[in-house]
Design a protein around this motif. Sequence first.
Motif, PDB file in Angstrom:
ATOM      1  N   ASP A  63       0.831  -1.205   0.000  1.00 38.31           N
ATOM      2  CA  ASP A  63       0.000   0.000   0.000  1.00 38.31           C
ATOM      3  C   ASP A  63       0.871   1.264   0.000  1.00 38.31           C
ATOM      4  OD1 ASP A  63      -2.228   1.613   0.041  1.00 38.31           O
ATOM      5  OD2 ASP A  63      -2.375   1.582   2.246  1.00 38.31           O
ATOM      6  N   TYR A  64       1.728   1.379  -1.010  1.00 40.98           N
ATOM      7  CA  TYR A  64       2.616   2.537  -1.222  1.00 40.98           C
ATOM      8  C   TYR A  64       3.676   2.709  -0.132  1.00 40.98           C
ATOM      9  CZ  TYR A  64      -0.955   3.771  -4.626  1.00 40.98           C
ATOM     10  OH  TYR A  64      -1.819   3.747  -5.671  1.00 40.98           O
ATOM     11  N   ALA A  65       3.893   1.685   0.676  1.00 42.87           N
ATOM     12  CA  ALA A  65       4.912   1.820   1.729  1.00 42.87           C
ATOM     13  C   ALA A  65       6.197   1.086   1.342  1.00 42.87           C
ATOM     14  CB  ALA A  65       4.387   1.292   3.055  1.00 42.87           C
ATOM     15  N   GLY A  66       6.260   0.547   0.117  1.00 45.06           N
ATOM     16  CA  GLY A  66       7.379  -0.309  -0.287  1.00 45.06           C
ATOM     17  C   GLY A  66       8.745   0.342  -0.125  1.00 45.06           C
TER      18      GLY A  66
ATOM     19  N   ILE B  73       8.875  10.518  -5.233  1.00 41.47           N
ATOM     20  CA  ILE B  73       7.723  10.061  -6.016  1.00 41.47           C
ATOM     21  C   ILE B  73       8.130  10.141  -7.481  1.00 41.47           C
ATOM     22  CG2 ILE B  73       5.278  10.375  -6.490  1.00 41.47           C
ATOM     23  CD1 ILE B  73       5.982  12.507  -3.877  1.00 41.47           C
ATOM     24  N   LEU B  74       8.193   9.001  -8.140  1.00 42.06           N
ATOM     25  CA  LEU B  74       8.620   8.988  -9.536  1.00 42.06           C
ATOM     26  C   LEU B  74       7.550   9.620 -10.421  1.00 42.06           C
ATOM     27  CD1 LEU B  74      10.332   5.532  -9.942  1.00 42.06           C
ATOM     28  CD2 LEU B  74      11.338   7.744  -9.464  1.00 42.06           C
ATOM     29  N   GLY B  75       7.965  10.028 -11.628  1.00 44.13           N
ATOM     30  CA  GLY B  75       7.057  10.694 -12.549  1.00 44.13           C
ATOM     31  C   GLY B  75       5.845   9.825 -12.866  1.00 44.13           C
ATOM     32  N   GLY B  76       4.629  10.450 -12.839  1.00 43.31           N
ATOM     33  CA  GLY B  76       3.397   9.746 -13.191  1.00 43.31           C
ATOM     34  C   GLY B  76       2.965   8.708 -12.173  1.00 43.31           C
ATOM     35  N   ARG B  77       3.526   8.750 -10.957  1.00 45.85           N
ATOM     36  CA  ARG B  77       3.135   7.766  -9.953  1.00 45.85           C
ATOM     37  C   ARG B  77       2.523   8.460  -8.753  1.00 45.85           C
ATOM     38  NH1 ARG B  77       4.916   2.281 -10.657  1.00 45.85           N
ATOM     39  NH2 ARG B  77       6.332   2.199 -12.420  1.00 45.85           N
ATOM     40  N   ARG B  78       2.014   7.696  -7.829  1.00 49.70           N
ATOM     41  CA  ARG B  78       1.433   8.274  -6.625  1.00 49.70           C
ATOM     42  C   ARG B  78       1.986   7.545  -5.411  1.00 49.70           C
ATOM     43  NH1 ARG B  78      -4.742   7.453  -7.068  1.00 49.70           N
ATOM     44  NH2 ARG B  78      -4.391   8.525  -9.039  1.00 49.70           N
ATOM     45  N   THR B  79       1.848   8.177  -4.262  1.00 44.64           N
ATOM     46  CA  THR B  79       2.347   7.537  -3.054  1.00 44.64           C
ATOM     47  C   THR B  79       1.556   8.034  -1.849  1.00 44.64           C
ATOM     48  OG1 THR B  79       4.370   6.866  -1.959  1.00 44.64           O
ATOM     49  CG2 THR B  79       4.115   9.197  -2.357  1.00 44.64           C
ATOM     50  N   VAL B  80       1.816   7.402  -0.730  1.00 42.45           N
ATOM     51  CA  VAL B  80       1.075   7.732   0.490  1.00 42.45           C
ATOM     52  C   VAL B  80       2.077   7.971   1.610  1.00 42.45           C
ATOM     53  CG1 VAL B  80      -0.379   6.739   2.288  1.00 42.45           C
ATOM     54  CG2 VAL B  80      -1.003   6.444  -0.100  1.00 42.45           C
ATOM     55  N   ILE B  81       1.853   9.029   2.393  1.00 43.25           N
ATOM     56  CA  ILE B  81       2.599   9.143   3.642  1.00 43.25           C
ATOM     57  C   ILE B  81       1.627   9.554   4.745  1.00 43.25           C
ATOM     58  CG2 ILE B  81       4.827   9.745   2.613  1.00 43.25           C
ATOM     59  CD1 ILE B  81       4.352  12.579   3.368  1.00 43.25           C
TER      60      ILE B  81
END
Lengths: 263, 109, 439
Positions: A63-66, B73-81
């Motif tokens: 879940d995006y924590a990789g 965060i790489l181009g065209g990607r998404r992430t969560v913090i």
Amino acid sequence: MLLDIVIIVLRETLEASVLIGVLLSVSRHTDINLLWIFPAMILGTAAALFYALSLGEISEWFDYAGQEVINAGMQYIIYALLGCIVCLLFSLDKQKRKYLKGLMVASVAMAMVREGSELFVFYTAFLSQPGSALQAATSGFIGLSVGVSAGVIGYYALVTQKPPTAKAFQAFLLVLILTGMAMQATQLLIQVDWITVNEPVWDTSWLVAEPSATGQVLYAVFGYEATPSLIEIILYFISMAMILGPVMLLNFFTKNRNNEVKP
Amino acid sequence: MTRLFGIMVLTTFFTCMPVLADTPEFTLTIKDHLFYPSELRVPANQKVRLLIINEDPTPEEFESYELNREKVILGGRRTVIFVGPLRTGEYSFFGEFNMSTAQGILIAE
Amino acid sequence: MKSIRTYLVLVILSVICLANFTAAMQGYRGSLKAADRLVENRLSEKAHILSAFLDQHTTLPRGIFDQQTLYQIWDQDELIASSINAPDNLFAPVDGNFHLQSHAGDRWRAVGMTLDQSQIQVIVAEKYSAYASLTEDILLRAIIPIIWVLPVLGILVWLVIHIGLQPLKRLANSLSKREANDLKVIQMDAYAGELTPIVAALNGLFSRLSEAFDRERRFSSDAAHELRTPLAAFKVNLHSLGKNEIQSEDLERLKRTSERMEHSIEQLLTLNRVASAGEGAPLEAYDLYGITRDVIADMYVIIENRKQTIELAGDPLLLRVDPGSLAVVIRNLIDNASKYSPKNGSILVSTESSNGMAILRIEDSGKGIPKAEHARVLERFYRIGGDQNDSDITGSGLGLSIVSFVLKLFGGKINFFESKTLGGLGVEISFPSAGNSDD
């Protein structure tokens, strides 16, 4: 902006160069050929490139924590490797010192993976802008030479000491660095909520601000954090105690044995 | 040594209490090296999940000294913090790879 | 620390690098701030121009500023005038401070102020990128040479240190090139002040050492000379005892002992002579074959007395070795060969040149020496079988030690082997050949 880029590059290079400087001085004092640094750096660079190329994939795991989980794992491994090095320094069994070289190669290569991959990602982004080549080259040059300079000064500061003093400083710096590694890993896990935190316990940004040069150096040396939470502080001291405990035991046994031999 | 490392991992896991439920989520978009919104308002004293979407083709690093956060965060990607719980106040963040433009403030209230 | 030069170059460069970059970055940051203040002043001016317009006109010309600037004029909550590129909402807080705002894909530096004695609010903003790239360009032109001069500095530092350490290198070179027995003082004024104490200490050491050497040399030669005279008297007395018709085995033994003593003293004197002659290789080259032939001619009577035959084979070979010392070596070796060969035995002497070495071989038909003893026979006073050696052979054990001493002085080598033609011991000595005389 040149200043901004230089700070980015320095953040990534300082930590590795301080570590390399200390480990090279350890090699000098334990009569290990310093040339191990070249395979370590080549290995580290290759692994960093590979990691940078698969970063997109990895970042979507858990879940995006990789990214954080893998990075934290690497930091913990470096922590363990450096811990072994510190223990070996105080070990009675000189035979075991033959493992030092392998441990040092592994820890330097590992330390380069994360920093190197971030630099690689940054430079690919930066160089895609037109007219950025001069700035890229200048910032890279500054980052590299400041990193090497810090390493050289650290190395000679340690090498010119008498062996017992040098050993004490080496162990002290290594314990600071490895605890910093554990601290960074903790922060990464907090960032993706694998460790839950409460409010910061204190705020020392009035004393040393994290973005400042001093703050960056302290971050590189022991993972300085201006606003730590309680869990970070506890984990920091646990990770330090886990290395200092065995070292003190080893030291204690060494002294005991010496006392037995003397009469 | 390995045993000590094992203890370290265990302590880490025990302190992990994933609270996935009722964590409010906020979205931050990166476009043309700018953050939208550049002022993000979130509730104070509560953990917040930030979804960061990078619509640029180039990578960006979300960074904030005040929040202790740093992530590529790489181009065209998404992430969560995850952020917080935060005291009320303003916390600046920026895109480290384009610091002159990618600036923003997180306001906890 | 392995090398002073590496240490100096690396540490000086590192310190320069850190100081240089810190200074450059501080200058860069200061200049950026100054540039920002310039922009802020211009923004305030623009706001004041707008307010001046407002005082005189009710409508503002929409294109009063260029595309890089936007403005809004608010009367309480109503937008009463704005530039084309301005948004409809309040662009920035109206507090007199400067803010950075994102708008239309760019960063804008904005200021909002309330005009005196009215509720009218003016907001002016300027595109950040428009002036940022300009100031960046100006600053880079100032900063980049300071940074890229570092490699040049590195080369200069290396050169300066290289030159600075020359005296040390010269001293080390002159010491390492010295012959082992060269104890001349080093010229002090040729070295820098820091090296003077070292040179002085070395000179003191050299003079004490050479005094000690002199004393040792004088002592053994004096001792040998002093012993010679009483021994001569002793032999004369023995001779008269023999004339008095007192014949006993003890007398014979006494005679042999006195002969051995005489031989020892002669060898000691030879050793001394050789040691003082051996001040490096002579400039002239001498013929090994010729010297050998002369030695054999000298010794011919002794060998014939023992009913032994001696043969010399080979060609002339040039060597840079002191001829007196070389003759001593050859005499010692032939004498040994003759001594340890039985009556009617034969000795073969041959010279040969191979791989730039001049080789002399002396083979005999005696018993030979066991392989295990080969290394020890070169030691001083060592005799095979110890003092229980065949007592009819006069020897002091000094002969081969003199040989090895001379060999060491002139870079020669000695090898023992078993003679295939005669069955006894073979000795082979080799010296670097002088080659052609123009060498």
